[in-house]
Design an enzyme around this catalytic site. Structure first.
Site, PDB file in Angstrom:
ATOM      1  N   CYS A   6      57.468  18.658  57.755  1.00 51.22           N
ATOM      2  CA  CYS A   6      56.241  18.285  57.037  1.00 51.22           C
ATOM      3  C   CYS A   6      55.054  19.180  57.345  1.00 51.22           C
ATOM      4  O   CYS A   6      54.568  19.886  56.464  1.00 51.22           O
ATOM      5  CB  CYS A   6      55.888  16.838  57.369  1.00 51.22           C
TER       6      CYS A   6
HETATM    7  N1  LIG Z   1      61.401  13.647  57.800  1.00 55.91           N
HETATM    8  C1  LIG Z   1      60.216  13.086  57.802  1.00 55.91           C
HETATM    9  O1  LIG Z   1      59.741  12.643  58.828  1.00 55.91           O
HETATM   10  C2  LIG Z   1      59.384  12.962  56.517  1.00 55.91           C
HETATM   11  C3  LIG Z   1      58.243  12.150  56.538  1.00 55.91           C
HETATM   12  C4  LIG Z   1      57.520  11.977  55.379  1.00 55.91           C
HETATM   13  C5  LIG Z   1      57.899  12.622  54.208  1.00 55.91           C
HETATM   14  N2  LIG Z   1      58.987  13.427  54.210  1.00 55.91           N
HETATM   15  C6  LIG Z   1      59.347  14.042  52.932  1.00 55.91           C
HETATM   16  O2  LIG Z   1      60.462  13.336  52.386  1.00 55.91           O
HETATM   17  C7  LIG Z   1      61.301  14.245  51.680  1.00 55.91           C
HETATM   18  C8  LIG Z   1      62.724  14.180  52.217  1.00 55.91           C
HETATM   19  O3  LIG Z   1      62.700  14.590  53.580  1.00 55.91           O
HETATM   20  P1  LIG Z   1      63.870  14.271  54.589  1.00 55.91           P
HETATM   21  O4  LIG Z   1      63.333  14.594  55.936  1.00 55.91           O
HETATM   22  O5  LIG Z   1      64.412  12.900  54.337  1.00 55.91           O
HETATM   23  O6  LIG Z   1      64.946  15.365  54.136  1.00 55.91           O
HETATM   24  P2  LIG Z   1      66.506  15.451  54.562  1.00 55.91           P
HETATM   25  O7  LIG Z   1      66.878  16.876  54.426  1.00 55.91           O
HETATM   26  O8  LIG Z   1      66.720  14.728  55.847  1.00 55.91           O
HETATM   27  O9  LIG Z   1      67.247  14.601  53.437  1.00 55.91           O
HETATM   28  C9  LIG Z   1      67.293  14.980  52.104  1.00 55.91           C
HETATM   29  C10 LIG Z   1      68.620  14.535  51.507  1.00 55.91           C
HETATM   30  O10 LIG Z   1      68.592  14.857  50.119  1.00 55.91           O
HETATM   31  C11 LIG Z   1      69.883  15.300  49.744  1.00 55.91           C
HETATM   32  N3  LIG Z   1      69.776  16.063  48.506  1.00 55.91           N
HETATM   33  C12 LIG Z   1      69.338  17.324  48.324  1.00 55.91           C
HETATM   34  N4  LIG Z   1      69.387  17.641  47.012  1.00 55.91           N
HETATM   35  C13 LIG Z   1      69.869  16.568  46.350  1.00 55.91           C
HETATM   36  C14 LIG Z   1      70.133  16.288  44.999  1.00 55.91           C
HETATM   37  N5  LIG Z   1      69.913  17.184  44.027  1.00 55.91           N
HETATM   38  N6  LIG Z   1      70.622  15.081  44.702  1.00 55.91           N
HETATM   39  C15 LIG Z   1      70.861  14.159  45.664  1.00 55.91           C
HETATM   40  N7  LIG Z   1      70.628  14.359  46.965  1.00 55.91           N
HETATM   41  C16 LIG Z   1      70.122  15.555  47.313  1.00 55.91           C
HETATM   42  C17 LIG Z   1      70.366  16.100  50.933  1.00 55.91           C
HETATM   43  O11 LIG Z   1      71.764  16.223  50.941  1.00 55.91           O
HETATM   44  C18 LIG Z   1      69.841  15.242  52.094  1.00 55.91           C
HETATM   45  O12 LIG Z   1      70.784  14.255  52.499  1.00 55.91           O
HETATM   46  C19 LIG Z   1      60.650  15.617  51.798  1.00 55.91           C
HETATM   47  O13 LIG Z   1      59.820  15.833  50.694  1.00 55.91           O
HETATM   48  C20 LIG Z   1      59.796  15.474  53.032  1.00 55.91           C
HETATM   49  O14 LIG Z   1      58.683  16.358  53.027  1.00 55.91           O
HETATM   50  C21 LIG Z   1      59.766  13.593  55.336  1.00 55.91           C
END
Ligand SMILES: NC(=O)c1ccc[n+]([C@@H]2O[C@H](COP(=O)([O-])OP(=O)(O)OC[C@H]3O[C@@H](n4cnc5c(N)ncnc54)[C@H](O)[C@@H]3O)[C@@H](O)[C@H]2O)c1
Length: 428
Positions: free
Chosen positions: A260
């Site tokens: 992030c």
């Molecule tokens: N990790 C955090 O602490 C956090 C906190 C707040 C916001 N975010 C935001 O949330 C979002 C997701 O982050 P995350 O940390 O969960 O990511 P992550 O990489 O842990 O998970 C994302 C998932 O999406 C899947 N994916 C990718 N493309 C896809 C598609 N076309 N169809 C279906 N699934 C698909 C991946 O396989 C993966 O399992 C990002 O925008 C991030 O900035 C993350």
């Protein structure tokens, strides 16, 4: 209610569990078949999410996972939690969002709610995602289906942080979209914070993360200045935070990490250009934070120099590979930058991290793939010329470190309160 959550990562998995506990039936959709299989077997792939929690909800029929996007037909709401990284030119890469939109659009039914949760620039939901959903479904947002943005607020590694108790901001494409989104989220989340539009909600999330990035840059700059003056930044922050108003502590470190804070601010700087707006404050914070690993490595050079050792040929252990204490997430971790810089200067580099026993292949650091965490024992640790603390995992024994290694560079104040010899610990 049948809810689909697309993207079963750090955000989507806990959110799925929270909805499943709140009496919704949750279908997790992901393109990663290994994650889908793990969930259906009741297994976890994220350290702080217990397998038992998944297994119980899967067993009760409340939660299941699939790679088949055709099942979107059965859903009343679809929540998208896919990655939003930067591309190699450090520009927003919303391809994961758009690909998800393309996958779900042909299966959307009239009346469905689609919510984007991925952090992104204002306009992504009502311009980019809307265009893909409308084009692929033949339906109109706000008329045939509801569209909203609601950013996730995760605090990884904080056991007190519960999805249900973190207030959730929601903006709808139309007032009716907002009402529908509120009706869905209020099942699982205690406090909802409605705002006037998807863009206001998108901007809220970016503002929260830019606020962190800028404040971390400020304490990093103060660290450098105070160190030159012989003043300990940690002592100063601990004293300043006793002020009951008008001050909020942020802590210095070896650089930004995670999915992030190093990334999200640049979603706004990029979009701002379209409006001919400058974002100097945000860019400056980015510059200061990205300069930190270089500063830390220079402090390591000085520490070794004090022992008449050159960095070239020295054996250096980086302690902590994940970007944050007590988590197993090494995305964008500054530890990788530190290891690269040390290696460039000729050091033999190893790492220890109980949460990252072996480095997985990544696009950014392919050369470290398959490197293993060295064991934590006197014989192994005692062989290093210098140990550089990059992440302060609470499970690590810093007392032992003080006994085993006579040169420690500490970027996290982990050695505070530990008995050490004069000159043994360098804060950086
Ligand atoms: N990790 C955090 O602490 C956090 C906190 C707040 C916001 N975010 C935001 O949330 C979002 C997701 O982050 P995350 O940390 O969960 O990511 P992550 O990489 O842990 O998970 C994302 C998932 O999406 C899947 N994916 C990718 N493309 C896809 C598609 N076309 N169809 C279906 N699934 C698909 C991946 O396989 C993966 O399992 C990002 O925008 C991030 O900035 C993350």
């Amino acid at each position: 209610m049948n809810i689909g959550i697309v993207g079963l990562g750090y955000v989507g998995l806990p959110l799925s569990l929270q909805f499943a506990r709140s009496d919704a039936t949750v279908l997790g959709l992901d393109i990663d078949a290994a994650k889908v299989q793990a969930i259906n077997r009741g297994q976890s792939y994220i350290k702080h999410i217990p397998a038992a929690a998944i297994a119980q909800l899967v067993g009760e029929g409340k939660f299941s996972a699939s790679t088949d996007f055709g099942r979107v037909k059965q859903l009343e709401a679809v929540i998208i939690c896919v990655p939003t990284p930067l591309n190699k030119n450090r520009e927003p890469d919303i391809s994961f969002i758009l690909n998800t939109g393309r996958s779900i659009a042909p299966h959307l039914q009239k009346g469905v709610l689609v919510v984007l949760e991925s952090t992104t620039y204002p306009g992504t939901t009502d311009e980019d995602l809307r265009a893909v959903l409308e084009g692929g479904s033949g339906l109109k947002a706000g008329t045939d289906f509801h569209l909203a943005f609601s950013p996730e607020r995760e605090d990884p590694g904080n056991p007190e942080s519960k999805v249900a108790l973190i207030p959730k901001v929601i903006g709808g494409y139309t007032p009716a979209c907002l009402e529908r989104a509120k009706a869905v989220y209020c099942r699982a989340i205690k406090t909802l914070v409605p705002v006037s539009s998807c863009r206001a909600a998108e901007a809220t999330k970016l503002t929260e993360n830019i606020f962190r990035s800028i404040n971390i840059a400020l304490v990093n700059e103060l660290k450098v200045v105070y160190t030159a003056m012989g003043i300990d930044i940690w002592e100063v922050i601990n004293a300043a935070k006793t002020k009951p108003f008008g001050f909020m502590p942020f802590y210095p470190g070896p650089g930004l990490g995670g999915h992030c804070i190093p990334i999200d601010p640049f979603y706004l700087t990029w979009k701002a250009r379209e409006y001919v707006q400058n974002t100097r404050f945000i860019e400056l914070a980015g510059e200061i934070n990205t300069a930190m690993p270089e500063y830390v490595v220079n402090q390591a050079v000085r520490a070794l120099n004090g022992r008449r050792k050159a960095i070239n040929g020295s054996r250096i252990l980086v302690l902590g590979l994940s970007y944050k204490a007590d988590v197993d997430d090494d995305r964008e971790s500054p530890s990788y930058v530190l290891m690269d810089l040390l290696k460039e200067r000729g050091a033999e580099v190893a790492y220890h991290d109980p949460y990252v026993p072996v480095i997985k292949p990544t696009r950014e650091h392919p050369h470290w793939a398959e490197t293993k965490s060295v064991p934590w024992d006197r014989e192994t640790i005692g062989k290093f010329d210098l140990v550089l603390i990059a992440t302060r995992h609470s499970c690590l024994n810093y007392q032992q470190l003080a006994q085993w290694c006579d040169c420690v560079v500490d970027t996290r104040n982990a050695m505070a309160g530990i008995a050490t010899q004069p000159g043994q610990v360098w804060k950086a």
